[in-house]
Scaffold this active site. Sequence first.
Site, PDB file in Angstrom:
ATOM      1  N   CYS A 133       0.815  -1.119   0.071  1.00 19.95           N
ATOM      2  CA  CYS A 133      -0.096  -0.167  -0.772  1.00 19.95           C
ATOM      3  C   CYS A 133       0.896   1.375  -0.150  1.00 19.95           C
ATOM      4  O   CYS A 133       1.391   2.069   1.601  1.00 19.95           O
ATOM      5  CB  CYS A 133      -0.966  -0.247   0.737  1.00 19.95           C
ATOM      6  N   CYS A 136      -0.017   4.373   1.928  1.00 21.95           N
ATOM      7  CA  CYS A 136      -0.533   4.213   3.205  1.00 21.95           C
ATOM      8  C   CYS A 136       1.493   4.625   3.990  1.00 21.95           C
ATOM      9  O   CYS A 136       1.697   5.055   5.089  1.00 21.95           O
ATOM     10  CB  CYS A 136      -0.337   2.657   3.772  1.00 21.95           C
ATOM     11  N   ASP A 137       2.417   3.463   3.216  1.00 18.51           N
ATOM     12  CA  ASP A 137       3.695   4.028   3.807  1.00 18.51           C
ATOM     13  C   ASP A 137       4.255   4.960   2.387  1.00 18.51           C
ATOM     14  O   ASP A 137       5.610   4.831   3.092  1.00 18.51           O
ATOM     15  CB  ASP A 137       3.971   2.066   3.628  1.00 18.51           C
TER      16      ASP A 137
END
Length: 306
Positions: A133, A136-137
């Site tokens: 992701c 997200c990261d």
Amino acid sequence: MENNYDLIIIGGGPAGLTAGLYGSRAKLRTLLIEKMLAGGQIATTDHVENYPGFMTGSGQKLTEIMENQAKKFGTGFIMAEVTDVHLAGNEKIISTSQGQYKAPAVILAMGTSSRKLNVPGEEQFLGRGVSFCATCDGAFFEDLPVMVVGGGDAAVEEAIYLTRFAEKVFLVHRRDALRATKVVQERAFAHEKIKFVWDSVVDEIQGENLLERVVVKNVKNGRVKEIAVNGVFVYIGFLPNTGFLSGQVQLSENGYIIANERMETSLPGVFAAGDCRQKLLRQVVTAAGDGATAAFAAEKYLEELR
Ligand code: NAP
């Protein structure tokens, strides 16, 4: 919470949320079961530009709107993991981590999960460099080199997204042509931070505590090389979340649910919608269409049952 409903929807991505909206507007007592926050995969996408009426914005924003719209008309939501289902007969039983729920009609909208590379180091560095992701990261990789694996829409779009943070993005693809939509390809080819590594697959992910390098093999000439990166984002497609059905409805050889144009599966009263269904195009717009059709067909099914 009540346990008996007219319609139970499993999965809270765009297909399930749209089914919730349509089911509730048809005045069916509708419950949506989702194991995480509603939104599904698109909620982890930074930028959506191909859902008609939503010019541009995050996937999270789009699915927040869908969720609120379904709630406004009365869809009930629970956060729970489905552990078992009994779908034959007129009363469908859905067992979850939060108890059992029953309804005469069920819509299966569980979506898909990321396909893994299955190479040494992938598990070891998960959360310490390996990610599924970028939204997200990605921000953890400010001014660092990263790698994206895959050549589809997801890989190429997320590679472009990662250029906001990363010093350089290596895009490793097993062929010498991308599968992604042409307009997305053009953006990636024009981006100075994206470096393409064609005809190549990941052999191993290495490092000490954190990820430091990836061993990549050229599938045409067999040459192996190391690429120094601190992050690897895996976007090599998805697998359907249909395991818990344990053969109760007909699946394709790849595990996708087979449904007709009314979204009816091989079992009466059981419908399928969205990415977990065998279909040509997996996008928010087709998921929403499936969800609407499935809820409408469920309404007709329930009318005949009464
Ligand atoms: P995808 O379209 O199935 O592409 C998967 C990519 O991974 C392909 O390039 C494939 O290579 C490669 N691949 C598959 N297995 C591999 C393996 N074992 N090792 C190395 N590479 C492998 O998947 P996706 O990009 O995740 O997209 C999934 C669906 O969502 C698609 O329908 C896509 O159009 C849609 N989507 C749409 C948008 C958008 O509309 N903006 C954004 C994201 C996703 P080959 O090309 O050689 O098969």
